[in-house]
Design an enzyme around this catalytic site. Sequence first.
Site, PDB file in Angstrom:
ATOM      1  N   ASP A  27      42.158  48.515  40.314  1.00  0.00           N
ATOM      2  CA  ASP A  27      43.136  48.117  41.326  1.00  0.00           C
ATOM      3  C   ASP A  27      43.633  49.361  42.062  1.00  0.00           C
ATOM      4  O   ASP A  27      44.192  50.267  41.445  1.00  0.00           O
ATOM      5  CB  ASP A  27      44.309  47.393  40.657  1.00  0.00           C
ATOM      6  CG  ASP A  27      45.273  46.783  41.661  1.00  0.00           C
ATOM      7  OD1 ASP A  27      45.103  46.994  42.874  1.00  0.00           O
ATOM      8  OD2 ASP A  27      46.211  46.089  41.221  1.00  0.00           O
TER       9      ASP A  27
ATOM     10  N   HIS B 151      45.735  48.975  44.858  1.00  0.00           N
ATOM     11  CA  HIS B 151      47.030  48.649  45.471  1.00  0.00           C
ATOM     12  C   HIS B 151      47.089  49.027  46.947  1.00  0.00           C
ATOM     13  O   HIS B 151      48.163  49.352  47.471  1.00  0.00           O
ATOM     14  CB  HIS B 151      48.173  49.357  44.734  1.00  0.00           C
ATOM     15  CG  HIS B 151      48.846  48.497  43.714  1.00  0.00           C
ATOM     16  ND1 HIS B 151      50.193  48.519  43.489  1.00  0.00           N
ATOM     17  CD2 HIS B 151      48.354  47.577  42.851  1.00  0.00           C
ATOM     18  CE1 HIS B 151      50.513  47.669  42.536  1.00  0.00           C
ATOM     19  NE2 HIS B 151      49.404  47.080  42.126  1.00  0.00           N
TER      20      HIS B 151
ATOM     21  N   GLU C 189      39.951  46.046  43.468  1.00  0.00           N
ATOM     22  CA  GLU C 189      41.015  45.227  44.052  1.00  0.00           C
ATOM     23  C   GLU C 189      41.799  46.006  45.106  1.00  0.00           C
ATOM     24  O   GLU C 189      42.147  47.169  44.887  1.00  0.00           O
ATOM     25  CB  GLU C 189      41.945  44.773  42.929  1.00  0.00           C
ATOM     26  CG  GLU C 189      43.115  43.929  43.370  1.00  0.00           C
ATOM     27  CD  GLU C 189      43.898  43.409  42.172  1.00  0.00           C
ATOM     28  OE1 GLU C 189      45.095  43.096  42.360  1.00  0.00           O
ATOM     29  OE2 GLU C 189      43.333  43.324  41.062  1.00  0.00           O
TER      30      GLU C 189
ATOM     31  N   GLU D  32      46.426  39.110  46.765  1.00  0.00           N
ATOM     32  CA  GLU D  32      47.760  38.911  46.216  1.00  0.00           C
ATOM     33  C   GLU D  32      48.835  38.955  47.300  1.00  0.00           C
ATOM     34  O   GLU D  32      49.928  38.414  47.097  1.00  0.00           O
ATOM     35  CB  GLU D  32      48.061  39.948  45.141  1.00  0.00           C
ATOM     36  CG  GLU D  32      48.235  41.367  45.659  1.00  0.00           C
ATOM     37  CD  GLU D  32      48.352  42.379  44.531  1.00  0.00           C
ATOM     38  OE1 GLU D  32      49.477  42.832  44.252  1.00  0.00           O
ATOM     39  OE2 GLU D  32      47.313  42.686  43.918  1.00  0.00           O
TER      40      GLU D  32
ATOM     41  N   ASP E  87      47.994  34.352  44.560  1.00  0.00           N
ATOM     42  CA  ASP E  87      48.972  34.272  43.482  1.00  0.00           C
ATOM     43  C   ASP E  87      49.656  32.915  43.556  1.00  0.00           C
ATOM     44  O   ASP E  87      50.213  32.551  44.594  1.00  0.00           O
ATOM     45  CB  ASP E  87      50.002  35.398  43.631  1.00  0.00           C
ATOM     46  CG  ASP E  87      50.917  35.532  42.439  1.00  0.00           C
ATOM     47  OD1 ASP E  87      51.503  34.518  42.018  1.00  0.00           O
ATOM     48  OD2 ASP E  87      51.067  36.662  41.924  1.00  0.00           O
TER      49      ASP E  87
ATOM     50  N   HIS F  98      45.789  36.205  40.948  1.00  0.00           N
ATOM     51  CA  HIS F  98      46.742  37.279  40.656  1.00  0.00           C
ATOM     52  C   HIS F  98      47.887  36.702  39.832  1.00  0.00           C
ATOM     53  O   HIS F  98      48.417  35.647  40.159  1.00  0.00           O
ATOM     54  CB  HIS F  98      47.259  37.827  41.992  1.00  0.00           C
ATOM     55  CG  HIS F  98      48.235  38.942  41.883  1.00  0.00           C
ATOM     56  ND1 HIS F  98      49.584  38.764  42.064  1.00  0.00           N
ATOM     57  CD2 HIS F  98      48.070  40.267  41.668  1.00  0.00           C
ATOM     58  CE1 HIS F  98      50.209  39.922  41.957  1.00  0.00           C
ATOM     59  NE2 HIS F  98      49.306  40.856  41.710  1.00  0.00           N
TER      60      HIS F  98
END
Length: 381
Positions: free
Chosen positions: A183, A185, A209, A235, A257, A284
């Site tokens: 991930d 971010h 991700e 997400e 999510d 997510h």
Amino acid sequence: MKITALETFLVAPRWLFLRIATDEGITGWGEPVIEGRAETVRAAVHELADLLVGEDPLRIEHHWQVLTKSGFYRGGPVLSSAVAGIDQALWDIAGKTHDVPVHQLLGGAVRDRLRVYAWIGGDSPEHVAELAREQVEAGFTAVKMNGSAQLRPIDTLAQSRAVVDRVTAVREVLGDDRDVAIDFHGRMSTATAKRILPLLEPLHPLFVEEPVLPEHSRNLPQLVGVTSVPLALGERLYSRWDFHDVLASGIAVAQPDVSHAGGISEVRRIAALAEVHDVAMAPHCPLGPIALAASMQLGFAIPNFLIQEQSLGIHYNRGHDLLDYLLDPTPFHFTDGHAARPTGPGLGIQIDENAVRRADAIGHRWRNPVWRHSDGSFAEW
């Protein structure tokens, strides 16, 4: 049956729970929250309550349409998250009314068990390897890790090597039969992602991700074109309309999510749209027990499911964890990296209402960190 009241509860470490009551004594639970904006979503839920009290809770799709479209201003994370928690609670009520788990109302289970992954922290290669080894010993067949700390728009060779070294250390622990997801971010620029993604190919990640921020999703075809690494995103997308162009960009995994993207009703539609594009689903969920239960119900009902995130033991949950708010922790007992199919009615969990009310009496004001580059400028967290 009529809805009589909506109550919300600020629950540590960073969650918001919702309880919908009915005049027949059946209650539903949902988790409408944006991490760091729980009070804002709470206000939105109570504004939307005017549209629900006195109504039949079983008209789930009708309520979803009214809640999302009756206001002149629509969409966005706050409204979508408020609707998401309400939608979860209405499905919970429906399942309890018919005495079946939600996935049964969605057409029945398409699998017998659900693969889940565990989060690992750590900064150095030695530390992430140690934490990965702990999860292997706990029976997990997949872990997810952060790809990096903050990155400058175009960073150094040393930073690129640091990313690869950390993932290499985890891969050596996992071997060839387990998976690592990475991930970022949204911390990489498009230019940096073009450099780093090909370097990760020999390590065969399950997916990478948020290689770039969602506002730069138009650049995803460029990234897909330079790497064989499966890319994942979602997400911070809140509806099937948000996902429309992203799914056509060549990503491999969609990550809506269930507490942000309109709830069970909308995430199921996103899953169907993803299936059209040969995109797998890895919902997510670094959140609380209600969000995880809702995600699992979906996972058992959608054919293009890949793997489920869950937050047991994650660093956010220090001092308070998912099981603290359940009367029975059994639904979240994972064996060989998988969850068993839930058989209880509704979302399949029993919330400890007394524990929730005690937590709400204390509340929380969780905020995500604000990072800075070495020159003092803002950095993506």
